[in-house]
Design a protein around this motif. Structure first.
Motif, mmCIF file in Angstrom:
data_model
loop_
_atom_site.group_PDB
_atom_site.id
_atom_site.type_symbol
_atom_site.label_atom_id
_atom_site.label_comp_id
_atom_site.label_asym_id
_atom_site.label_seq_id
_atom_site.Cartn_x
_atom_site.Cartn_y
_atom_site.Cartn_z
ATOM 1 N N ALA A 53 -55.966 61.233 3.431
ATOM 2 C CA ALA A 53 -56.854 62.522 3.930
ATOM 3 C C ALA A 53 -56.655 62.565 5.568
ATOM 4 O O ALA A 53 -56.531 63.689 6.086
ATOM 5 C CB ALA A 53 -58.101 62.444 3.347
ATOM 6 N N TRP A 54 -56.872 61.484 6.333
ATOM 7 C CA TRP A 54 -57.089 61.724 7.740
ATOM 8 C C TRP A 54 -55.651 61.777 8.139
ATOM 9 O O TRP A 54 -55.705 62.547 9.169
ATOM 10 C CB TRP A 54 -57.611 60.432 8.393
ATOM 11 N N GLN A 55 -54.644 61.350 7.873
ATOM 12 C CA GLN A 55 -53.043 61.610 8.176
ATOM 13 C C GLN A 55 -52.937 63.115 8.154
ATOM 14 O O GLN A 55 -52.235 63.744 9.022
ATOM 15 C CB GLN A 55 -52.087 60.703 7.447
ATOM 16 N N THR A 56 -53.410 63.633 6.950
ATOM 17 C CA THR A 56 -53.119 65.027 6.663
ATOM 18 C C THR A 56 -53.920 65.770 7.809
ATOM 19 O O THR A 56 -53.387 66.929 8.216
ATOM 20 C CB THR A 56 -53.436 65.418 5.078
ATOM 21 N N ALA A 57 -55.188 65.533 8.038
ATOM 22 C CA ALA A 57 -56.099 66.437 8.907
ATOM 23 C C ALA A 57 -55.433 66.207 10.177
ATOM 24 O O ALA A 57 -55.216 67.363 10.986
ATOM 25 C CB ALA A 57 -57.295 65.756 8.948
ATOM 26 N N ILE A 58 -54.792 65.167 10.588
ATOM 27 C CA ILE A 58 -54.052 64.922 12.124
ATOM 28 C C ILE A 58 -52.916 65.679 12.026
ATOM 29 O O ILE A 58 -52.761 66.509 13.072
ATOM 30 C CB ILE A 58 -53.869 63.441 12.265
ATOM 31 N N GLU A 59 -52.087 65.696 11.108
ATOM 32 C CA GLU A 59 -50.833 66.581 11.214
ATOM 33 C C GLU A 59 -51.087 68.300 11.184
ATOM 34 O O GLU A 59 -50.287 68.915 12.101
ATOM 35 C CB GLU A 59 -49.978 66.386 9.922
ATOM 36 N N ILE A 60 -52.237 68.464 10.394
ATOM 37 C CA ILE A 60 -52.478 69.874 10.539
ATOM 38 C C ILE A 60 -53.183 70.634 11.782
ATOM 39 O O ILE A 60 -52.912 71.317 12.334
ATOM 40 C CB ILE A 60 -53.289 70.494 9.334
ATOM 41 N N LEU A 61 -53.943 69.510 12.452
ATOM 42 C CA LEU A 61 -54.663 69.741 13.576
ATOM 43 C C LEU A 61 -53.721 69.885 14.600
ATOM 44 O O LEU A 61 -53.787 70.756 15.528
ATOM 45 C CB LEU A 61 -55.664 68.654 13.714
ATOM 46 N N ILE A 62 -52.727 68.972 14.616
ATOM 47 C CA ILE A 62 -51.682 68.871 15.730
ATOM 48 C C ILE A 62 -50.978 70.444 15.636
ATOM 49 O O ILE A 62 -50.484 70.888 16.709
ATOM 50 C CB ILE A 62 -50.795 68.021 15.773
ATOM 51 N N GLY A 63 -50.691 70.707 14.271
ATOM 52 C CA GLY A 63 -49.867 72.002 13.993
ATOM 53 C C GLY A 63 -50.628 73.144 14.464
ATOM 54 O O GLY A 63 -50.129 74.143 14.969
ATOM 55 N N ALA A 64 -52.070 73.228 14.401
ATOM 56 C CA ALA A 64 -52.833 74.239 14.805
ATOM 57 C C ALA A 64 -52.827 74.365 16.318
ATOM 58 O O ALA A 64 -52.739 75.412 16.946
ATOM 59 C CB ALA A 64 -54.084 74.218 14.153
ATOM 60 N N ALA A 65 -53.052 73.213 16.868
ATOM 61 C CA ALA A 65 -53.124 72.914 18.426
ATOM 62 C C ALA A 65 -51.458 73.643 19.008
ATOM 63 O O ALA A 65 -51.781 74.286 20.076
ATOM 64 C CB ALA A 65 -53.256 71.699 18.807
ATOM 65 N N GLU A 66 -50.549 73.394 18.375
ATOM 66 C CA GLU A 66 -49.186 73.816 18.798
ATOM 67 C C GLU A 66 -49.061 75.247 18.364
ATOM 68 O O GLU A 66 -47.819 75.841 18.657
ATOM 69 C CB GLU A 66 -48.236 72.973 18.370
ATOM 70 N N MET B 178 -60.003 68.903 7.805
ATOM 71 C CA MET B 178 -60.943 68.025 8.382
ATOM 72 C C MET B 178 -62.150 67.898 7.194
ATOM 73 O O MET B 178 -62.830 66.655 6.874
ATOM 74 C CB MET B 178 -61.566 68.591 9.724
ATOM 75 N N LYS B 179 -62.576 69.015 6.697
ATOM 76 C CA LYS B 179 -63.759 68.809 5.588
ATOM 77 C C LYS B 179 -63.233 68.053 4.400
ATOM 78 O O LYS B 179 -64.186 67.227 4.025
ATOM 79 C CB LYS B 179 -64.132 70.376 5.019
ATOM 80 N N GLN B 180 -62.128 68.087 4.009
ATOM 81 C CA GLN B 180 -61.742 67.352 3.065
ATOM 82 C C GLN B 180 -61.466 65.862 3.214
ATOM 83 O O GLN B 180 -62.020 64.946 2.598
ATOM 84 C CB GLN B 180 -60.249 67.608 2.496
ATOM 85 N N ALA B 181 -61.115 65.392 4.498
ATOM 86 C CA ALA B 181 -61.114 64.276 5.025
ATOM 87 C C ALA B 181 -62.524 63.641 5.229
ATOM 88 O O ALA B 181 -62.694 62.267 4.924
ATOM 89 C CB ALA B 181 -60.204 63.941 6.435
ATOM 90 N N LEU B 182 -63.494 64.255 5.756
ATOM 91 C CA LEU B 182 -64.996 63.960 5.834
ATOM 92 C C LEU B 182 -65.406 63.761 4.652
ATOM 93 O O LEU B 182 -66.299 62.966 4.419
ATOM 94 C CB LEU B 182 -65.499 65.140 6.613
ATOM 95 N N GLY B 183 -65.143 64.417 3.637
ATOM 96 C CA GLY B 183 -65.860 64.260 2.136
ATOM 97 C C GLY B 183 -65.019 63.482 1.072
ATOM 98 O O GLY B 183 -65.192 63.603 -0.176
ATOM 99 N N LYS B 184 -63.898 62.623 1.491
ATOM 100 C CA LYS B 184 -63.024 61.989 0.762
ATOM 101 C C LYS B 184 -63.761 60.625 0.224
ATOM 102 O O LYS B 184 -63.344 60.396 -1.184
ATOM 103 C CB LYS B 184 -61.846 61.331 1.672
ATOM 104 N N ASP B 185 -65.003 60.364 0.515
ATOM 105 C CA ASP B 185 -65.783 59.459 -0.316
ATOM 106 C C ASP B 185 -66.684 59.889 -1.275
ATOM 107 O O ASP B 185 -67.314 58.926 -1.854
ATOM 108 C CB ASP B 185 -66.316 58.333 0.910
ATOM 109 N N THR B 186 -66.966 61.189 -1.385
ATOM 110 C CA THR B 186 -67.773 61.646 -2.094
ATOM 111 C C THR B 186 -67.195 61.769 -3.529
ATOM 112 O O THR B 186 -66.022 62.129 -3.571
ATOM 113 C CB THR B 186 -68.337 63.063 -1.741
ATOM 114 N N PRO B 187 -67.840 61.380 -4.530
ATOM 115 C CA PRO B 187 -67.143 61.321 -5.965
ATOM 116 C C PRO B 187 -67.251 62.759 -6.360
ATOM 117 O O PRO B 187 -67.990 63.755 -6.069
ATOM 118 C CB PRO B 187 -68.561 60.774 -6.737
ATOM 119 N N THR B 188 -66.142 62.839 -7.121
ATOM 120 C CA THR B 188 -65.952 64.184 -7.618
ATOM 121 C C THR B 188 -66.632 64.612 -8.793
ATOM 122 O O THR B 188 -66.753 63.607 -9.600
ATOM 123 C CB THR B 188 -64.402 64.663 -7.883
#
Length: 70
Positions: free
Chosen positions: A20-33, A45-55
């Motif tokens: 989840a964090w790897q995905t957030a990093i890739e997309i964040l870099i893409g948005a910055a560029e 980022m919201k998905q990576a932050l909430g990855k530990d919450t049970p569905t």
């Protein structure tokens, strides 16, 4: 975007390697560029932050039964 990047860098290395964090990093870099949208970075980022919450289990509704009239 800077705060999001600083937060990710401050995470432990083991946590940064999570999918989840790897995905957030890739997309964040893409948005910055300018290759991706800021909204996508925000969602990642919201998905990576909430990855530990049970569905939550989906609500199971009773299926309506219909009778075919011929």
């Amino acid at each position: 975007m800077r705060e999001a990047a600083d937060y990710i860098v401050s995470l432990p290395k083991a946590e940064q390697k999570h999918r989840a964090w790897q995905t957030a990093i890739e997309i964040l870099i893409g948005a910055a560029e300018g290759r991706d949208f800021m909204l996508h970075a925000w969602i990642a980022m919201k998905q990576a932050l909430g990855k530990d919450t049970p569905t939550r289990e989906p609500l199971k509704k009773r299926v309506k039964s219909y009778r075919i009239i011929r």
